[in-house]
Design a protein around this motif. Structure first.
Motif, PDB file in Angstrom:
ATOM      1  N   ASP A 258     -11.135  -1.913   1.156  1.00  0.00           N
ATOM      2  CA  ASP A 258     -10.954  -3.033   2.080  1.00  0.00           C
ATOM      3  C   ASP A 258     -11.082  -2.644   3.544  1.00  0.00           C
ATOM      4  OD1 ASP A 258      -8.551  -1.760   2.704  1.00  0.00           O
ATOM      5  OD2 ASP A 258      -7.347  -3.067   1.428  1.00  0.00           O
ATOM      6  N   GLY A 259     -11.559  -1.411   3.803  1.00  0.00           N
ATOM      7  CA  GLY A 259     -11.781  -0.981   5.179  1.00  0.00           C
ATOM      8  C   GLY A 259     -10.589  -0.340   5.843  1.00  0.00           C
ATOM      9  N   SER A 260      -9.498  -0.142   5.117  1.00  0.00           N
ATOM     10  CA  SER A 260      -8.283   0.389   5.735  1.00  0.00           C
ATOM     11  C   SER A 260      -8.426   1.839   6.166  1.00  0.00           C
ATOM     12  CB  SER A 260      -7.096   0.268   4.765  1.00  0.00           C
ATOM     13  OG  SER A 260      -6.752  -1.070   4.559  1.00  0.00           O
ATOM     14  N   GLY A 261      -9.278   2.604   5.514  1.00  0.00           N
ATOM     15  CA  GLY A 261      -9.362   4.032   5.801  1.00  0.00           C
ATOM     16  C   GLY A 261      -8.393   4.790   4.918  1.00  0.00           C
ATOM     17  N   PRO A 262      -8.629   6.081   4.705  1.00  0.00           N
ATOM     18  CA  PRO A 262      -7.809   6.845   3.751  1.00  0.00           C
ATOM     19  C   PRO A 262      -6.355   6.995   4.161  1.00  0.00           C
ATOM     20  CG  PRO A 262      -9.309   8.277   4.977  1.00  0.00           C
ATOM     21  CD  PRO A 262      -9.723   6.883   5.281  1.00  0.00           C
ATOM     22  N   VAL A 263      -6.069   7.094   5.469  1.00  0.00           N
ATOM     23  CA  VAL A 263      -4.683   7.296   5.902  1.00  0.00           C
ATOM     24  C   VAL A 263      -3.936   5.977   6.000  1.00  0.00           C
ATOM     25  CG1 VAL A 263      -3.187   8.219   7.712  1.00  0.00           C
ATOM     26  CG2 VAL A 263      -5.309   9.407   7.125  1.00  0.00           C
ATOM     27  N   PHE A 264      -4.525   4.989   6.673  1.00  0.00           N
ATOM     28  CA  PHE A 264      -3.854   3.696   6.794  1.00  0.00           C
ATOM     29  C   PHE A 264      -3.719   3.042   5.424  1.00  0.00           C
ATOM     30  CE2 PHE A 264      -4.032  -0.910   8.366  1.00  0.00           C
ATOM     31  CZ  PHE A 264      -2.665  -0.933   8.594  1.00  0.00           C
ATOM     32  N   GLY A 265      -4.659   3.304   4.526  1.00  0.00           N
ATOM     33  CA  GLY A 265      -4.541   2.789   3.167  1.00  0.00           C
ATOM     34  C   GLY A 265      -3.297   3.327   2.476  1.00  0.00           C
ATOM     35  N   ILE A 266      -3.012   4.606   2.663  1.00  0.00           N
ATOM     36  CA  ILE A 266      -1.802   5.205   2.094  1.00  0.00           C
ATOM     37  C   ILE A 266      -0.556   4.591   2.727  1.00  0.00           C
ATOM     38  CG2 ILE A 266      -0.460   7.350   2.000  1.00  0.00           C
ATOM     39  CD1 ILE A 266      -3.094   8.851   1.586  1.00  0.00           C
ATOM     40  N   VAL A 267      -0.606   4.346   4.033  1.00  0.00           N
ATOM     41  CA  VAL A 267       0.536   3.733   4.713  1.00  0.00           C
ATOM     42  C   VAL A 267       0.787   2.328   4.167  1.00  0.00           C
ATOM     43  CG1 VAL A 267       1.382   2.884   6.943  1.00  0.00           C
ATOM     44  CG2 VAL A 267       0.247   5.102   6.805  1.00  0.00           C
ATOM     45  N   ARG A 268      -0.274   1.539   4.023  1.00  0.00           N
ATOM     46  CA  ARG A 268      -0.123   0.178   3.504  1.00  0.00           C
ATOM     47  C   ARG A 268       0.422   0.184   2.081  1.00  0.00           C
ATOM     48  NH1 ARG A 268      -5.373  -3.442   4.177  1.00  0.00           N
ATOM     49  NH2 ARG A 268      -3.873  -5.006   3.446  1.00  0.00           N
ATOM     50  N   THR A 269       0.039   1.171   1.299  1.00  0.00           N
ATOM     51  CA  THR A 269       0.463   1.230  -0.099  1.00  0.00           C
ATOM     52  C   THR A 269       1.906   1.705  -0.241  1.00  0.00           C
ATOM     53  OG1 THR A 269      -1.819   1.770  -0.730  1.00  0.00           O
ATOM     54  CG2 THR A 269      -0.111   2.184  -2.380  1.00  0.00           C
ATOM     55  N   ASN A 270       2.349   2.587   0.630  1.00  0.00           N
ATOM     56  CA  ASN A 270       3.612   3.287   0.411  1.00  0.00           C
ATOM     57  C   ASN A 270       4.690   3.029   1.455  1.00  0.00           C
ATOM     58  OD1 ASN A 270       2.916   5.333  -1.927  1.00  0.00           O
ATOM     59  ND2 ASN A 270       1.167   5.346  -0.538  1.00  0.00           N
ATOM     60  N   GLY A 271       4.401   2.221   2.471  1.00  0.00           N
ATOM     61  CA  GLY A 271       5.371   2.041   3.553  1.00  0.00           C
ATOM     62  C   GLY A 271       6.549   1.156   3.172  1.00  0.00           C
ATOM     63  N   PHE A 272       7.755   1.583   3.536  1.00  0.00           N
ATOM     64  CA  PHE A 272       8.969   0.780   3.389  1.00  0.00           C
ATOM     65  C   PHE A 272       9.344   0.212   4.760  1.00  0.00           C
ATOM     66  CE2 PHE A 272       9.407   3.692  -0.175  1.00  0.00           C
ATOM     67  CZ  PHE A 272       9.995   2.930  -1.165  1.00  0.00           C
ATOM     68  N   GLY A 273       9.776  -1.043   4.801  1.00  0.00           N
ATOM     69  CA  GLY A 273      10.338  -1.580   6.026  1.00  0.00           C
ATOM     70  C   GLY A 273      11.716  -0.997   6.259  1.00  0.00           C
ATOM     71  N   ILE A 274      12.043  -0.617   7.498  1.00  0.00           N
ATOM     72  CA  ILE A 274      13.344  -0.028   7.789  1.00  0.00           C
ATOM     73  C   ILE A 274      13.969  -0.720   8.998  1.00  0.00           C
ATOM     74  CG2 ILE A 274      12.655   2.220   6.864  1.00  0.00           C
ATOM     75  CD1 ILE A 274      12.500   3.220   9.787  1.00  0.00           C
ATOM     76  N   ASP A 275      15.295  -0.585   9.112  1.00  0.00           N
ATOM     77  CA  ASP A 275      16.047  -1.121  10.237  1.00  0.00           C
ATOM     78  C   ASP A 275      16.898  -0.022  10.848  1.00  0.00           C
ATOM     79  OD1 ASP A 275      15.249  -3.867   9.888  1.00  0.00           O
ATOM     80  OD2 ASP A 275      16.605  -3.956   8.168  1.00  0.00           O
ATOM     81  N   PHE A 276      16.888   0.065  12.175  1.00  0.00           N
ATOM     82  CA  PHE A 276      17.827   0.948  12.865  1.00  0.00           C
ATOM     83  C   PHE A 276      19.180   0.263  13.047  1.00  0.00           C
ATOM     84  CE2 PHE A 276      13.918   3.114  13.924  1.00  0.00           C
ATOM     85  CZ  PHE A 276      14.286   4.444  13.997  1.00  0.00           C
ATOM     86  N   GLY A 277      19.154  -1.078  13.111  1.00  0.00           N
ATOM     87  CA  GLY A 277      20.390  -1.845  13.196  1.00  0.00           C
ATOM     88  C   GLY A 277      21.206  -1.530  14.433  1.00  0.00           C
ATOM     89  N   SER A 278      22.519  -1.672  14.310  1.00  0.00           N
ATOM     90  CA  SER A 278      23.417  -1.468  15.451  1.00  0.00           C
ATOM     91  C   SER A 278      23.545  -0.001  15.841  1.00  0.00           C
ATOM     92  CB  SER A 278      24.808  -2.026  15.122  1.00  0.00           C
ATOM     93  OG  SER A 278      25.356  -1.386  13.972  1.00  0.00           O
ATOM     94  N   ALA A 279      23.069   0.899  14.976  1.00  0.00           N
ATOM     95  CA  ALA A 279      23.127   2.323  15.306  1.00  0.00           C
ATOM     96  C   ALA A 279      22.236   2.667  16.488  1.00  0.00           C
ATOM     97  CB  ALA A 279      22.719   3.155  14.091  1.00  0.00           C
ATOM     98  N   LEU A 280      21.171   1.911  16.675  1.00  0.00           N
ATOM     99  CA  LEU A 280      20.267   2.127  17.801  1.00  0.00           C
ATOM    100  C   LEU A 280      19.834   0.763  18.320  1.00  0.00           C
ATOM    101  CD1 LEU A 280      19.078   4.645  19.215  1.00  0.00           C
ATOM    102  CD2 LEU A 280      16.981   4.267  17.927  1.00  0.00           C
ATOM    103  N   PRO A 281      20.701   0.102  19.094  1.00  0.00           N
ATOM    104  CA  PRO A 281      20.433  -1.276  19.541  1.00  0.00           C
ATOM    105  C   PRO A 281      19.088  -1.412  20.247  1.00  0.00           C
ATOM    106  CG  PRO A 281      22.679  -0.625  20.075  1.00  0.00           C
ATOM    107  CD  PRO A 281      21.974   0.615  19.610  1.00  0.00           C
ATOM    108  N   GLY A 282      18.363  -2.443  19.888  1.00  0.00           N
ATOM    109  CA  GLY A 282      17.080  -2.731  20.520  1.00  0.00           C
ATOM    110  C   GLY A 282      15.882  -2.098  19.849  1.00  0.00           C
ATOM    111  N   ALA A 283      16.101  -1.057  19.028  1.00  0.00           N
ATOM    112  CA  ALA A 283      14.962  -0.351  18.434  1.00  0.00           C
ATOM    113  C   ALA A 283      14.170  -1.239  17.492  1.00  0.00           C
ATOM    114  CB  ALA A 283      15.449   0.899  17.694  1.00  0.00           C
ATOM    115  N   ASP A 284      14.852  -2.111  16.751  1.00  0.00           N
ATOM    116  CA  ASP A 284      14.144  -2.964  15.799  1.00  0.00           C
ATOM    117  C   ASP A 284      13.263  -3.993  16.482  1.00  0.00           C
ATOM    118  OD1 ASP A 284      15.298  -1.669  13.613  1.00  0.00           O
ATOM    119  OD2 ASP A 284      17.083  -2.934  13.704  1.00  0.00           O
TER     120      ASP A 284
END
Length: 620
Positions: free
Chosen positions: A410-436
């Motif tokens: 789909d044109g993602s490229g070998p590295v971004f394709g791996i990121v799209r396949t394996n990436g988890f969404g994360i939150d810094f939350g109140s531990a690091l205000p504003g980072a999210d």
């Protein structure tokens, strides 16, 4: 930077005469008979930023019609922010030239609002008075969002380098207020990544938003999936997109210009700090973090961060699956619900793809959805390629590149394709205000062993990012038998079967877990309502049943049946509302005087509460 005749953003020129106060007539802007530029003084372009804002604030007339009050307040706050050296709403108006200048402008603007007319300040901070018109509702929402952005900047929660998304978003507002059908999505950067919380699985697919009108709302642009045939792009495509530059740190000095260090907007850094040689490597591993210099500095201000990883016994092994689907994670011993299964520092933590690519208004108006999606994946690949090729150690690079890639065509490229396949969404939350809110899109992570967890709609583990250790923690949400494969979920747990299967299309497989094989309209409905239903019953147990002298255990018949159905469906998890049942049962049995069942429910309630509290403390 473009040379212009007027004062630069944030400048203040002394003047002997105060700018002439313009006037508006009976809400004429709302009706479309006049524009703001008709009311502005002719020497508008010579005004300083502060003078522009203050002169527009004086458009407010407390004795005038309601529309005049609302629109005056809105234009007073936004016009000078949107346009630096031209009349707001005019075709030749130019937006601010950099996020840094935009940050200066926001600070000037907030000060003028805070020090000015009380009613204008009230409208700017609370949103009072502009909810009932189509046009002013859009501008009013933008007004409040802008004030919140300025307040975060003033409080040190943001830096100028993190304002790129909002800066570009304001650049979209070029047409005359009151004459445009365009819907401005305040604070957007041109692309938005859907953020999947720790309870809903991997943040896999990305969606881009633009202000192009559609009949059903904002334009949505999905990244390409499957076998995609590229569309022809304009020859001057570089004029349509402006990728953000990423700068190295830890291993290379920052750029020095005119004797000053130039702070890049985006950096690739190490947490913990990059070792000079292998003897200084952290035994818990290092993560490459794509972020802003300000957020990195804020993180490192926490003394002792990142903390060492908590030590847990080895409970899992990665090996080939028995069904030929590739690699999987298997339990090497029995694991109880609430036990930590895996704690590890990710390979990379990255800002979402919308922060990396900025599209011009021309691109959003002229390019098709497929063309924009094509450009998104094409221009994102070099950023991740830089992190992997230039920053990552060879052994980590080998492990990263061995991860699954379901985006090879789909044109993602070998590295971004791996990121799209394996990436988890994360939150810094109140531990690091504003980072999210960095770059308006937050962060994702590609883990080492965690990326090997395969999918089931009845997951065995949930995941949570722990900022203090800079780790991803995977926790058992049910008992796991020795030798069994351990699953996480890539979909929303409250989705129907059809919605879940659709979400799995980018991975190229159809889920055959028991929740999908045995799905019915009734099980789909149960997934959609379980959380709200259990909370409703809890509220009734506290506020209604506890006061009913005639209460009997019959009230529990639908509750116990729903509990049984949720267990069968694999919804015996916190996010589905299952952990609310012990409290409901305890309160009802206590009221009706069934002491034996009350003590049983109490024991389970205390066990669950203790386990959840330990999980919360474990990451502190």
């Amino acid at each position: 930077m473009e040379t212009t005749p007027g004062p630069q953003p944030g400048s203040s020129q002394p003047r002997g005469l105060r700018p002439t106060t313009p006037t508006l007539d009976n809400g004429s802007i709302l009706t479309g008979n006049e524009t703001v530029e008709d009311a502005l003084p002719k020497d508008w372009e010579t005004f300083s930023i502060t003078e522009r804002i203050r002169s527009l604030i004086e458009l407010y007339d407390p004795e005038g019609p309601k529309a005049n009050v609302k629109h005056a307040a809105i234009f007073a706050s936004l016009a000078a922010v949107l346009y630096r050296n031209s009349v707001p709403g005019s075709k030749v108006g130019k937006p601010l030239e950099s996020p840094h200048d935009f940050g200066i402008m926001l600070q000037e603007w907030k000060k003028c609002i805070d020090d000015g007319n009380e009613e204008v300040a009230k409208i700017a901070t609370s949103g009072t008075g502009f909810q009932d018109d189509g046009c002013s509702g859009v501008w009013g929402s933008t007004l409040v969002a802008t004030y919140q952005l300025a307040r975060s900047l003033a409080a040190g929660m943001l830096s100028a380098s993190t304002l790129r998304g909002a800066h570009v978003g304001f650049g979209w507002v070029e047409q005359r207020p009151g004459h445009s059908d365009r819907r401005f999505q305040g604070g957007g950067s041109g692309a938005e990544v859907t953020h999947v919380s720790q309870l809903t699985g991997k943040a896999k697919e990305k969606v881009a938003k633009s202000p192009r009108d559609t009949k059903n709302g904002p334009r949505l642009i999905k990244l390409p999936v499957g076998n995609v045939k590229p569309e022809e792009l304009p020859d001057d495509i570089d004029n349509y997109i402006q990728p953000m530059e990423i700068g190295p740190v830890d291993r290379a000095p920052l750029e020095v210009k005119d004797g000053k260090v130039v702070e890049p907007e985006l950096i690739a850094t190490y947490i913990p700090t990059c070792p000079l040689d292998d003897s200084e490597r952290d035994p818990d591993g290092h993560t490459i973090w794509m972020t802003s210099p300000a957020t990195k500095a804020k993180y490192l201000r926490n003394r002792g961060w990142p903390k060492p990883l908590p030590k847990i016994p080895k409970k899992i092994v990665v090996r080939q699956t028995d069904d030929g689907t590739g690699m999987g994670v298997f339990a090497t011993r029995d694991i109880k619900r609430f036990e930590p299964v895996l704690v590890e520092r990710p390979y990379i933590i990255y800002t979402r793809q919308d922060a990396i690519n900025t599209f011009s208004t021309k691109a959003l108006e002229e390019l098709s959805d497929n063309q924009i999606g094509q450009l998104l994946v094409k221009n994102t690949e070099p950023f991740f390629r830089y992190m992997i090729d230039q920053q990552m150690r060879s052994d980590d690079r080998k492990g990263f590149m061995s991860l699954a890639n379901s985006h090879t065509n789909d044109g993602s490229g070998p590295v971004f394709g791996i990121v799209r396949t394996n990436g988890f969404g994360i939150d810094f939350g109140s531990a690091l205000p504003g980072a999210d809110k960095d770059f308006g899109s937050g962060y994702g992570a590609v883990t080492r062993i965690g990326s090997r967890f395969n999918h089931s709609c009845i997951p065995d583990v949930s995941h949570k990012f722990e900022p203090s250790t800079f780790t991803m923690r995977f926790t058992a949400v049910r008992d796991i038998k020795k030798g069994s494969q351990i699953y996480t979920t890539y979909t929303y747990p409250n989705s129907t079967k059809a919605e879940r299967q659709k979400a799995l299309i980018p991975y190229g497989f159809e889920c055959t877990c028991r929740a999908c094989v045995n799905a019915t309209p009734q099980t789909d409905k149960l997934r959609q309502v379980s959380q709200n239903l259990t909370q409703k019953w809890r509220s009734q147990a506290i506020n209604v049943w506890s006061k009913d002298p005639n209460l009997t255990e019959k009230v529990l018949i639908p509750i116990l049946e729903t509990k049984r159905r949720m267990e069968k469906e694999g919804l015996d998890t916190e996010e589905a509302g299952y952990y609310t049942f012990p409290e409901i049962l305890f309160r009802v049995y206590q009221k009706v005087g069934n002491r034996a069942k009350m003590e049983e429910a109490k024991s389970e309630l205390l066990r669950v509460a203790k386990a959840l509290a330990q999980l919360q403390e474990w990451g502190c």
